[in-house]
Scaffold this motif. Structure first.
Motif, PDB file in Angstrom:
ATOM      1  N   LYS A  25       0.372  33.150  17.260  1.00  0.00           N
ATOM      2  CA  LYS A  25       0.935  31.909  17.786  1.00  0.00           C
ATOM      3  C   LYS A  25       1.384  30.997  16.646  1.00  0.00           C
ATOM      4  CE  LYS A  25      -1.677  31.786  22.124  1.00  0.00           C
ATOM      5  NZ  LYS A  25      -2.735  31.093  22.902  1.00  0.00           N
ATOM      6  N   ARG A  39       4.414  31.114  19.741  1.00  0.00           N
ATOM      7  CA  ARG A  39       4.197  31.545  21.129  1.00  0.00           C
ATOM      8  C   ARG A  39       3.166  32.656  21.146  1.00  0.00           C
ATOM      9  NH1 ARG A  39       6.233  36.494  21.347  1.00  0.00           N
ATOM     10  NH2 ARG A  39       7.998  37.049  19.989  1.00  0.00           N
ATOM     11  N   ASN A  95       3.915  39.015  23.485  1.00  0.00           N
ATOM     12  CA  ASN A  95       4.339  39.553  24.776  1.00  0.00           C
ATOM     13  C   ASN A  95       4.511  41.067  24.675  1.00  0.00           C
ATOM     14  OD1 ASN A  95       6.883  40.029  23.566  1.00  0.00           O
ATOM     15  ND2 ASN A  95       7.615  37.992  24.172  1.00  0.00           N
TER      16      ASN A  95
END
Length: 272
Positions: A69, A74, A77
């Protein structure tokens, strides 16, 4: 007869590749290329799982997840997982043939078990293409189980799912889960055996859980070796192992002991 009919062995860290080093360095490298410095302990933590699941497990670790992160702004994924795995597989294949040496004592142990009429199966966290390299290299050096099952044979449901063990049982015509012993060197191996309902055994020396190469291990003092073995066995027991052994050479005697327990009506899990 209420005796053990078959033994199912893991590959890297149990039967070949002392210390299970082939995949570890590659995991460290692919994360480094992504800007994330992972430790050897983090790289080894999910060992035994299907390798793409291993990457997911590493990315889910709190420290690694936080670093991701921080680096990317982020959470990770599935696209990140796939990209890392796309780098992992070819990198592993380049060096995999160098990590197929049978661990000392394994060949003699397998011969002893076969002389008693036992069948030898195997499961792995490697894919079928990876295992083509490992199986060929190990066979040249004298180790070849009766059957090999990879997660590719079970719809990519690898450890800790029990399906690879069941595929071995079907192919080898083993009549009951409680007549089967699963031996491995990771907590994923232990969980696989527990969930399959077989006798689950952890082997310490040469294991990924111990994390030492052959020279490193033999360079330890007697007391250091004893402590390393004890720590490793404790981890296996905490994850549900029925038994632990220091080396594969102890397996035939353990199977005799288990046969005695079976004669008393005991089944896997009775000590847990």
């Amino acid at each position: 007869m209420s005796n053990i009919e078959g033994v199912i062995l893991d590959w890297a860290g149990t039967a070949v590749d002392f210390g299970c080093f082939a995949p570890v360095n590659v995991f460290v490298d692919i994360f480094k290329h992504a800007g994330i410095e992972v430790t050897m302990e983090e790289a080894r933590g999910p060992m035994g799982m299907l390798k793409i699941d291993h990457i997911r497990a590493m990315l889910s670790m709190p420290r690694v997840s936080a670093l991701w992160k921080e680096a990317y702004g982020r959470a990770f994924n599935e696209e990140d997982v796939q990209r890392l795995y796309a780098e992992f597989e070819p990198a592993l294949m380049v060096s995999l043939s160098e990590y197929t040496n049978p661990i000392p004592g394994v060949i003699d142990t397998v011969e002893a078990l076969r002389s008693q009429g036992l069948k030898i199966g195997s499961t792995t966290g490697y894919t079928s293409s990876m295992m083509e390299v490992v199986v060929a290299g190990a066979k040249e050096k004298g180790y070849a189980p009766d059957h090999v099952v990879t997660p590719d044979d079970t719809g990519s449901y690898g450890r800790p799912y029990p399906y690879m063990i069941y595929r071995n049982m079907e192919h080898l015509k083993l009549s009951a889960a409680w007549k089967v012993v699963k031996v491995g060197d990771t907590t994923s191996d232990i969980k696989e055996g527990v969930q399959a309902g077989v006798w689950s055994v952890g082997v310490a020396v040469g294991s990924s859980e111990m994390g030492l190469g052959e020279e490193e291990f033999h360079g330890l003092s007697a007391s250091e070796k004893e402590a390393a073995i004890a720590r490793t066995k404790q981890v296996f027991m905490e994850h549900g192992a029925d038994f632990t052994i220091s080396t594969m050479a102890e397996l035939p005697a353990l199977i005799e002991r288990i046969n005695g327990l079976l004669a008393e009506g005991k089944r896997p899990g009775f000590v847990r």
